[in-house]
Every structure is written in C-alpha cells, then in structure tokens.
Design a protein around this motif. Structure first.
Motif, PDB file in Angstrom:
ATOM      1  N   ARG A   1      86.285  14.617  45.912  1.00  0.00           N
ATOM      2  CA  ARG A   1      85.560  13.693  46.782  1.00  0.00           C
ATOM      3  C   ARG A   1      84.715  12.781  45.886  1.00  0.00           C
ATOM      4  O   ARG A   1      83.838  13.275  45.160  1.00  0.00           O
ATOM      5  N   VAL A   2      84.961  11.497  45.953  1.00  0.00           N
ATOM      6  CA  VAL A   2      84.364  10.544  45.002  1.00  0.00           C
ATOM      7  C   VAL A   2      83.608   9.467  45.761  1.00  0.00           C
ATOM      8  O   VAL A   2      84.097   8.924  46.758  1.00  0.00           O
ATOM      9  N   VAL A   3      82.422   9.158  45.274  1.00  0.00           N
ATOM     10  CA  VAL A   3      81.658   8.023  45.771  1.00  0.00           C
ATOM     11  C   VAL A   3      81.342   7.134  44.583  1.00  0.00           C
ATOM     12  O   VAL A   3      81.170   7.618  43.453  1.00  0.00           O
ATOM     13  N   GLY A   4      81.318   5.815  44.800  1.00  0.00           N
ATOM     14  CA  GLY A   4      81.048   4.876  43.724  1.00  0.00           C
ATOM     15  C   GLY A   4      79.769   4.105  43.959  1.00  0.00           C
ATOM     16  O   GLY A   4      79.374   3.862  45.106  1.00  0.00           O
ATOM     17  N   LEU A   5      79.108   3.743  42.875  1.00  0.00           N
ATOM     18  CA  LEU A   5      77.883   2.945  42.920  1.00  0.00           C
ATOM     19  C   LEU A   5      78.028   1.812  41.919  1.00  0.00           C
ATOM     20  O   LEU A   5      78.263   2.050  40.735  1.00  0.00           O
ATOM     21  N   SER A   6      77.911   0.582  42.390  1.00  0.00           N
ATOM     22  CA  SER A   6      78.110  -0.582  41.527  1.00  0.00           C
ATOM     23  C   SER A   6      77.003  -1.590  41.754  1.00  0.00           C
ATOM     24  O   SER A   6      76.547  -1.796  42.882  1.00  0.00           O
ATOM     25  N   ALA A   7      76.567  -2.229  40.672  1.00  0.00           N
ATOM     26  CA  ALA A   7      75.504  -3.233  40.769  1.00  0.00           C
ATOM     27  C   ALA A   7      75.951  -4.428  41.598  1.00  0.00           C
ATOM     28  O   ALA A   7      75.122  -5.114  42.209  1.00  0.00           O
TER      29      ALA A   7
ATOM     30  N   VAL B   1      87.715   7.278  48.339  1.00  0.00           N
ATOM     31  CA  VAL B   1      86.580   6.756  47.573  1.00  0.00           C
ATOM     32  C   VAL B   1      85.818   5.730  48.412  1.00  0.00           C
ATOM     33  O   VAL B   1      86.418   4.833  49.005  1.00  0.00           O
ATOM     34  N   VAL B   2      84.506   5.878  48.462  1.00  0.00           N
ATOM     35  CA  VAL B   2      83.641   4.940  49.175  1.00  0.00           C
ATOM     36  C   VAL B   2      82.675   4.325  48.163  1.00  0.00           C
ATOM     37  O   VAL B   2      82.024   5.049  47.392  1.00  0.00           O
ATOM     38  N   TRP B   3      82.584   3.005  48.169  1.00  0.00           N
ATOM     39  CA  TRP B   3      81.720   2.309  47.211  1.00  0.00           C
ATOM     40  C   TRP B   3      80.437   1.826  47.883  1.00  0.00           C
ATOM     41  O   TRP B   3      80.446   1.379  49.024  1.00  0.00           O
TER      42      TRP B   3
END
Length: 411
Positions: free
Chosen positions: A26-32, A102-104
């Motif tokens: 289970r992956v979550v992403g964080l991007s500027a 994946v949710v960003w």
C-alpha cells in the motif's frame, strides 16, 4: 497506516512508487508539486537498457546512427539510443501506480519522526503522513535523508536548444553522443575544462543541440556553455532560426552516499544513483526499482518489521558490497577525467570506444561485475596514449582513497 510513503514525483519517485505497488504494498505519495506536472529536462537511454518491452512505447525518438567525434576521428557506436517522451513515461508510471492503488498528495515534506513500528512525515502546512517505511526520492538535495557533507562536488552542466536552424547542425537522422572537437576555440580555451556537443535530429525540421561539461568542480557556468554552443554553431555556419525549448542542467555527479544505517530509504538522486561515468540515472532507476521494491516488500512482510529493518533491506539491495566497490572505481574514473584537457580527454575516449563492445557498453551501463570492471579499466590503461596514462597515474596518486574503498567495498 500505509506500507510505504514515497516523497517526490519525478521519474525516479514514480518508478519506485509503481514498483512498490506492483510488489503488493500500500503506497502513498507526497510531492511538492502535482505528480502530473510536466518534467522539463530530457532523459536519454540506451534501448538495450530498458528493463521491459512495454517501456519501448515511452521512448519518443530513437537512433541507430550514433557517433562520437574525438581525436579527429568519427567513431560509430552501432548501439541504439533513445530519448524518453516525458509525457508518455510519466503517464505510464502514474497509471501503473494507480492500478496498484497509489494515491498522491501535494505538499512539502518538512520533517520525519521515526517510531518503533512506523515513521511520521510532517509537511510545511502541518499535515502528517504515517507509513511503515518512508522512501525519499525528492532529488539530489533530499528533503529527509541525511548524508555526509561533501567539500568537492563535481557537477555536470549543460545548456541546450531545441529548435529550428538555418542548416542541419547534425546530419539528418543522426545522433551525436559526444563531439569533443574544439577547433573553434582559442588555444588558451582548449586548456580550460573541456566540453562536448550532444546533439540529435528530432525529425520534422527540429534538432536538439546541447553543450555539455561532463563534470567539473565547481560546475562550468551555464553562460560559458551557451557561449561555446553559439560559437560551435557559428563555426559550422549554422544559425538558430526558432527556439522551442531551452534546457539548462546542473547536477552533482559524485554526491556522497546517504548514511545507510538510517531508518528510511532513498532512491534516485537522493540515494546518489547518478552513474559517475555518464550522469545518467533514469534508465538505472527503472531497472533497479523492481528489485528494491521486492526487498522492501519481503522485509515488511517479516514478523516484527520496523522502518529500520525495511530500510536496511532496501539499502543492501540498492547498494550491495559489490555495487559499492564498483561505485568507487567509477568515481576514480570520473576523477581521472576531470584532470584531462581537451586533447587528453579526446585521446581517452578514442581509446575507450575502441575497447571490445561488451566492455564499453558494460562500463556505461553498470552491468560489469567488479572483476570485469577492474579488467576493463586495466585494459584501457594499457591502450591509452602516454599523455593519458600519465594523467591516470597522477589520479591514482591523488585519489588513492577511492581505490582503497573499492578494495574493501566501502561507501
């Protein structure tokens, strides 16, 4: 609680996020910035380095007529080269991740707190994301990873133009990997840090031309590269008619590795994955992401898994002792090249590309074993002219610490 939080949505961040989701995590992403924001730089790859046939569809242009100009010779490489279509590659990786759930989220990672069973990342706007492991893929100056302070960082620098020209700056259908010819420079300039032309026919009357400094401390100013590119074009009687895109690149080639005992993982530039002989990274990231993801998935599936145990499994896969040895040898090669002037670097590459094909391709793709890499470097030392050999000997004396670390597999 997610399994993995990936920080950063550039090519390497999307590559590791999609590989982790393919591994069942289970992956979550964080991007500027939004993960769909277009990437500005161009990314090249040797087609035989692509890890899966489906990635061929993400290559926008490819060439079989690839050459190097050095020491007044035209050296055909007979190896297919491609430029990624950034939009296609980005969409491919995002869709792979989306299929895996994946949710960003958009936000700037500000701090990380490690607990026994998970880590918590806080953003500048006060939000908190928790995951069993954090993977920092936020670039060469990572948001969260710690690495030793580097006093002498060599940087690759490039200034390029995509556009239309009064005459073809390279032969139609042609791709120039390196053109180190320097007849258009004044004699005193030929003793300054050497630069080369990287250029290709994009089709439809468009060409990409870029003046590049392989590596130097400090990085060669972009204004110098722009001036050299204009003079190179002028010497061929070629004028720029229309500019579609200006490319400016400046990135580290020999950043020290992050501390490999910290309870978070790194990937891409954050993990110092730039290949020292060339500056390439995206193809390597696409190849390495699945194996790193599998190692992390296996570690997180073990009883009593912690951020430290999962990060350790990822680091040991990404930077095994054999890879650490090879990295030190590659860094020694880079340090040697930075001692060369225009004449010696051309003589070096003339000899380098006369090596057996599997040796020079393996050197550029990091596919040789440690023993094969050492034999290739020794064979090259024997082949090069005396002026280059003296440069390599001087480098061995000055950079003996790199060779010592290579012998012991140290970071």
């Amino acid at each position: 609680m997610e399994d993995v939080l990936v920080v950063g949505a550039g090519p390497t961040g999307l590559a590791i996020a999609s590989a982790l989701s393919d591994a069942g995590l289970r992956v979550v992403g964080l991007s500027a910035t939004a993960p769909t924001k277009p990437w500005q730089n161009t990314y090249g790859v040797w087609l035989d380095e692509l890890p899966s046939p489906e990635l061929l569809a993400t290559v926008g242009c490819c060439w079989s007529d690839v050459v190097v100009y050095a020491a007044r010779r035209t050296i055909p490489l007979r190896r297919e080269y491609g430029l990624f279509d950034n939009r296609r590659l980005q969409q491919h990786l995002l869709e792979r991740g989306e299929r895996g759930g994946v949710v960003w989220h958009t936000g700037v990672a500000a701090a990380v707190e490690h607990r026994v069973s998970h880590s918590r990342v806080s953003t500048r706007d006060g939000r908190v994301f928790a995951a069993r492991l954090v993977v920092d893929a936020s670039g060469h100056s990572p948001a969260l990873l710690r690495r030793p302070v580097a006093l002498r960082v060599a940087r690759q620098a490039a200034y390029g133009i995509v556009g239309e020209f009064s005459a073809p700056p390279v032969q139609p259908g042609h791709m120039v990997l390196m053109d180190y010819r320097a007849d258009h420079l004044a004699p005193e300039e030929q003793h300054e840090p050497p630069t080369f032309l990287y250029a290709m026919d994009l089709g439809g009357g468009q060409f990409f031309v870029e003046e590049t400094s392989l590596a130097h401390v400090p990085g060669v100013p972009l204004s110098t590269l722009e001036r050299r590119l204009r003079r190179r074009l002028d010497s061929c009687g070629v004028a720029v008619r229309r500019v579609a895109h200006i490319e400016r690149c400046l990135f580290p080639m020999n950043n020290p590795l992050p501390y490999l005992d910290q309870p978070l993982m790194g990937f891409g530039g954050a993990a110092s994955m730039v290949h020292p002989p060339s500056g390439y990274m995206v193809g390597k990231a696409l190849r390495r992401a699945p194996e790193v993801a599998q190692a992390i998935a296996q570690a997180l599936g073990a009883a009593g898994a912690t951020p430290l145990s999962a990060a350790r499994a990822g680091w040991q896969t990404l930077w095994s002792p054999a890879r650490l040895r090879r990295r030190q040898l590659y860094l020694f090669g880079l340090a040697s090249l930075m001692r060369c002037n225009s004449a010696t670097i051309q003589a070096f590459f003339e000899s380098f590309f006369s090596l057996p094909r599997h040796e020079w391709t393996g050197y550029l793709s990091d596919t040789l074993s440690t023993a094969e890499l050492a034999r290739t470097m020794l064979r090259l030392f024997v082949r090069v002219p005396g002026s280059v050999r003296r440069t390599l000997i001087a480098a061995a004396g000055a950079e003996h610490a790199l060779l010592r670390r290579a012998a012991f597999g140290q970071a």
